[in-house]
Design an enzyme around this catalytic site. Sequence first.
Site, PDB file in Angstrom:
ATOM      1  N   ASP A   2      20.876  11.911  52.924  1.00 33.47           N
ATOM      2  CA  ASP A   2      21.145  12.983  52.166  1.00 33.47           C
ATOM      3  C   ASP A   2      22.201  12.905  51.346  1.00 33.47           C
ATOM      4  O   ASP A   2      21.855  12.218  50.191  1.00 33.47           O
ATOM      5  CB  ASP A   2      21.614  14.156  53.541  1.00 33.47           C
ATOM      6  CG  ASP A   2      21.588  15.558  53.106  1.00 33.47           C
ATOM      7  OD1 ASP A   2      21.318  15.849  51.903  1.00 33.47           O
ATOM      8  OD2 ASP A   2      22.239  16.142  53.697  1.00 33.47           O
TER       9      ASP A   2
ATOM     10  N   ASP B 180      29.868  15.338  50.352  1.00 37.30           N
ATOM     11  CA  ASP B 180      29.580  16.624  50.687  1.00 37.30           C
ATOM     12  C   ASP B 180      30.718  17.412  51.063  1.00 37.30           C
ATOM     13  O   ASP B 180      31.535  16.856  51.884  1.00 37.30           O
ATOM     14  CB  ASP B 180      28.472  16.748  51.899  1.00 37.30           C
ATOM     15  CG  ASP B 180      27.062  16.727  51.113  1.00 37.30           C
ATOM     16  OD1 ASP B 180      27.094  16.150  49.859  1.00 37.30           O
ATOM     17  OD2 ASP B 180      26.094  17.101  51.583  1.00 37.30           O
TER      18      ASP B 180
ATOM     19  N   ASP C 120      25.161  12.225  55.664  1.00 32.26           N
ATOM     20  CA  ASP C 120      26.107  12.348  54.672  1.00 32.26           C
ATOM     21  C   ASP C 120      27.228  10.862  54.737  1.00 32.26           C
ATOM     22  O   ASP C 120      27.692  10.654  55.700  1.00 32.26           O
ATOM     23  CB  ASP C 120      27.061  13.329  54.665  1.00 32.26           C
ATOM     24  CG  ASP C 120      26.352  14.723  54.127  1.00 32.26           C
ATOM     25  OD1 ASP C 120      25.347  14.591  53.611  1.00 32.26           O
ATOM     26  OD2 ASP C 120      26.866  15.930  54.721  1.00 32.26           O
TER      27      ASP C 120
ATOM     28  N   ARG D 179      22.704  16.413  42.164  1.00 32.24           N
ATOM     29  CA  ARG D 179      24.108  16.912  42.572  1.00 32.24           C
ATOM     30  C   ARG D 179      24.817  15.664  42.330  1.00 32.24           C
ATOM     31  O   ARG D 179      25.536  15.138  43.011  1.00 32.24           O
ATOM     32  CB  ARG D 179      23.752  16.923  44.042  1.00 32.24           C
ATOM     33  CG  ARG D 179      22.673  18.117  44.539  1.00 32.24           C
ATOM     34  CD  ARG D 179      22.567  17.714  46.103  1.00 32.24           C
ATOM     35  NE  ARG D 179      21.602  18.988  46.392  1.00 32.24           N
ATOM     36  CZ  ARG D 179      21.437  19.595  47.634  1.00 32.24           C
ATOM     37  NH1 ARG D 179      21.946  18.887  48.659  1.00 32.24           N
ATOM     38  NH2 ARG D 179      20.451  20.325  48.015  1.00 32.24           N
TER      39      ARG D 179
END
Length: 506
Positions: free
Chosen positions: A191, A195, A162, A244
């Site tokens: 990734d 987040d 992240d 996302r």
Amino acid sequence: MRRPVALRLQAALGTLALAAAAGVVLTMPETASAAAGGATGYATQNGGTTGGAGGQTVRATTGTAIHEALCGRASSSTPIVIEVEGTINHGNTSKVSGDSCNTAADKIELKQVSNITIVGVGSGAVFDQLGIHIRESSNIVIQNVTVRNVKKSGSPTSNGGDAIGMESDVRNVWVDHSTLEASGGESEGYDGLFDMKDNTQYVTLSYSVLRNSGRGGLIGSSESDRSNGYVTFHHNLYENIDSRAPLLRGGTAHMYNNHYVSLNKSGINSRAGAKAKVDNNYFEDSKDVLGTFYTDEAGTWQVSGNIYDNVTWSERSGDNNPAGPNPQSTTTVSIPYPYTLDDASCVPSVVSATAGANKGLKVSDGSCTPQSPDPTDPDPTDPPSGTNLSIGAGSDGSSKASGTSYGNVRDGDLGTYWSPAGTTGSVSVKWSSAQTVGKINIREAAGSEGTIGSYRVLNHDTGAVLASGSGAGVIAFSPVSLEKITFEITGASGTPKVAEFETYGG
């Protein structure tokens, strides 16, 4: 048909490689002032988000120096503003231990701490292949930084892949005017860019760029992780993201005035009982920009004022439930903070002019016009104004570690300098009566710029550390009355040459 992010990067990376080989500078970052303006959105709730405002200001040019600044505080909650310039990477980021910190070598670790601002200044701050991890922490501001190419697999790895990751009882984080980018999706080792999981609340992401990634970010790590939420996303650019943007599992999020370009598979994914308020955004050249995807546990949304420009929608079936082709509200969301909406039609131009690092911290005024920060706000990286107290004011000085004359740092002549006998040592300015000092400017002699590494600024009268960090330049701290101030060089890449040790009232 849109191509996944990894394929669409090839042409762009080739162009960058040619430019680098030719020595071409593609952009010139602008100097930014620390934490201009204030937090917006949900970060203003729950007591607000001010970061390290009111605390000591420290300059850092390495990841180790960032950790040293955290560990050098009186406690884990002592406010601090860490100004970052240069490239932070694995090679210059080491674990530092102390009672006020809990750091790690493979990431910038903000763990079990509070009241911290990290802001890019000067020529810019780049966290290269090194993520920022926020865990069990509160009241954090991250502003004007670039975080790029953080991997969870391959080499080197950092922060679970992240760019910025928050987990475990995190409260009140404001990330502003930053650029978060990858160079592919999960199969290439990356990734999420942004987040939040395991009870992370009251977060705002504003005026930022998220691009070239398989995953933009998530709120909640699984369908059962529903303790997160109260997140605002506004005036951000999502570009070349597979999915996302974000993924929302439970909780409440507010998305307004964002520009979404090339969402290749899906966009805002509201699921597991989540509520998304989606206002005046501009969706362009994208697929399935809003809905519930990859689960049969539905979320909800309230939509108004959005523009869908060349957006395609898939058929509803099974666990694929797009909101389009004619998105309608399925819930209502009450927003507790004030905000002003730009018209969606001008969002692409406003976001282009304001979003991302090194854009001068420009913001929208709510009428589609980018505004620069208030010029009355001081810029801590600017040369200080007022009287240089090192010249006149009855000043004198001293130095340790032998070397050349300390008098050369207070003669107003950049052609003369003081050096220690080796790579470390200290030089002081003193007065016959107390002076109030709140800022110093360490000027290195021509040809030796960048030699000074870590430093401490000391109130020689009491021994108190006024500031610590890395690199020469302007160093600000809470103004203090003293008769002697010391600049202590604790690390350097060679023999330092201090041409002038300027002192100012604040």
